[in-house]
Design a protein around this motif. Structure first.
Motif, PDB file in Angstrom:
ATOM      1  N   SER A  58       5.596  -1.253  -7.895  1.00 32.43           N
ATOM      2  CA  SER A  58       5.104  -1.270  -9.271  1.00 32.43           C
ATOM      3  C   SER A  58       3.651  -0.816  -9.327  1.00 32.43           C
ATOM      4  N   SER A  59       3.195  -0.538 -10.525  1.00 33.05           N
ATOM      5  CA  SER A  59       1.787  -0.177 -10.707  1.00 33.05           C
ATOM      6  C   SER A  59       0.921  -1.395 -10.391  1.00 33.05           C
ATOM      7  N   ALA A  60      -0.352  -1.168 -10.180  1.00 30.35           N
ATOM      8  CA  ALA A  60      -1.262  -2.281  -9.878  1.00 30.35           C
ATOM      9  C   ALA A  60      -1.269  -3.302 -11.013  1.00 30.35           C
ATOM     10  N   SER A  61      -1.307  -2.832 -12.255  1.00 29.99           N
ATOM     11  CA  SER A  61      -1.337  -3.774 -13.377  1.00 29.99           C
ATOM     12  C   SER A  61      -0.010  -4.522 -13.505  1.00 29.99           C
ATOM     13  N   ASP A  62       1.115  -3.847 -13.236  1.00 34.57           N
ATOM     14  CA  ASP A  62       2.395  -4.551 -13.258  1.00 34.57           C
ATOM     15  C   ASP A  62       2.504  -5.535 -12.096  1.00 34.57           C
ATOM     16  N   GLY A  63       1.879  -5.196 -10.979  1.00 33.13           N
ATOM     17  CA  GLY A  63       1.838  -6.139  -9.862  1.00 33.13           C
ATOM     18  C   GLY A  63       1.137  -7.427 -10.252  1.00 33.13           C
ATOM     19  N   ILE A  64       0.061  -7.296 -11.021  1.00 31.43           N
ATOM     20  CA  ILE A  64      -0.660  -8.477 -11.512  1.00 31.43           C
ATOM     21  C   ILE A  64       0.222  -9.255 -12.483  1.00 31.43           C
ATOM     22  N   ARG A  65       0.872  -8.564 -13.401  1.00 26.62           N
ATOM     23  CA  ARG A  65       1.767  -9.228 -14.360  1.00 26.62           C
ATOM     24  C   ARG A  65       2.898  -9.966 -13.638  1.00 26.62           C
ATOM     25  N   LEU A  66       3.409  -9.364 -12.583  1.00 20.27           N
ATOM     26  CA  LEU A  66       4.458 -10.003 -11.785  1.00 20.27           C
ATOM     27  C   LEU A  66       3.920 -11.274 -11.138  1.00 20.27           C
ATOM     28  N   ARG A  67       2.719 -11.197 -10.562  1.00 21.90           N
ATOM     29  CA  ARG A  67       2.121 -12.387  -9.938  1.00 21.90           C
ATOM     30  C   ARG A  67       1.895 -13.490 -10.969  1.00 21.90           C
ATOM     31  N   TRP A  68       1.359 -13.113 -12.148  1.00 18.42           N
ATOM     32  CA  TRP A  68       1.165 -14.113 -13.208  1.00 18.42           C
ATOM     33  C   TRP A  68       2.479 -14.838 -13.496  1.00 18.42           C
ATOM     34  N   SER A  69       3.505 -14.063 -13.755  1.00 18.02           N
ATOM     35  CA  SER A  69       4.795 -14.614 -14.159  1.00 18.02           C
ATOM     36  C   SER A  69       5.422 -15.434 -13.029  1.00 18.02           C
ATOM     37  N   TYR A  70       5.315 -14.935 -11.823  1.00 18.01           N
ATOM     38  CA  TYR A  70       5.874 -15.612 -10.654  1.00 18.01           C
ATOM     39  C   TYR A  70       5.219 -16.985 -10.468  1.00 18.01           C
ATOM     40  N   LEU A  71       3.891 -17.008 -10.448  1.00 18.55           N
ATOM     41  CA  LEU A  71       3.173 -18.259 -10.203  1.00 18.55           C
ATOM     42  C   LEU A  71       3.348 -19.253 -11.341  1.00 18.55           C
TER      43      LEU A  71
END
Length: 158
Positions: free
Chosen positions: A59-72
């Motif tokens: 994923s893009s860097a920003s989507d990677g952050i969104r994924l981490r937010w949602s995951y955590l």
């Protein structure tokens, strides 16, 4: 010993299913676009995958952050509400990194504010206090402003 389906109890599978059902809508809310949220699953190692492939690296860097937010956030929510072993402490360092748009950060902060009060959250950021106050609106929070000071300082060579 590798992780396999036989090593998971029925309770484990239910928790992962609940976790997945918490994760998917969060991905939609924060507008993650690297994968369709309803196609995201958690594999046996609890990594987010689509068709068995780790989406964290696709994923893009920003989507990677969104994924981490949602995951955590989904992990903390499911674990604390379901008497899991989460310590009830969520620490996020600079969630607005990687060029995340301000409206996405505000959405994520709203999502965090909606969590149960049994989870304490510590969020570090370099955003100015006035911007944080604007983003957080009426949300109750405590701001510790270090000003121009930093937690780590370079030492002068002797």
């Amino acid at each position: 010993m590798s992780v396999n389906e036989k090593s998971q109890t029925t309770s484990d599978r239910r928790r992962i299913q609940k976790w997945t059902s918490e994760l998917r809508p969060l991905l939609s809310i924060v507008k993650s676009t690297s994968a369709a949220p309803d196609e995201v699953d958690l594999d046996l190692t609890m990594q987010p995958v689509v068709d068995g492939y780790d989406i964290g690296f696709q994923s893009s860097a920003s989507d990677g952050i969104r994924l981490r937010w949602s995951y955590l956030r989904s992990l903390a929510s499911v674990s604390t509400e379901g008497q899991g072993s989460h310590p009830g402490l969520l620490i996020l360092d600079e969630p607005a990194q990687q060029g995340i748009e301000a409206d996405s950060v505000v959405t994520f902060l709203d999502i965090l504010a909606s969590m149960s009060t049994s989870t304490q959250m510590l969020i570090t950021t370099s955003e100015p206090p006035a911007r944080l106050a604007d983003w957080l609106g009426d949300t109750e929070f405590q701001l510790i402003d270090l000003g121009d000071e930093r937690l780590l300082k370079l030492l002068e060579a002797e």
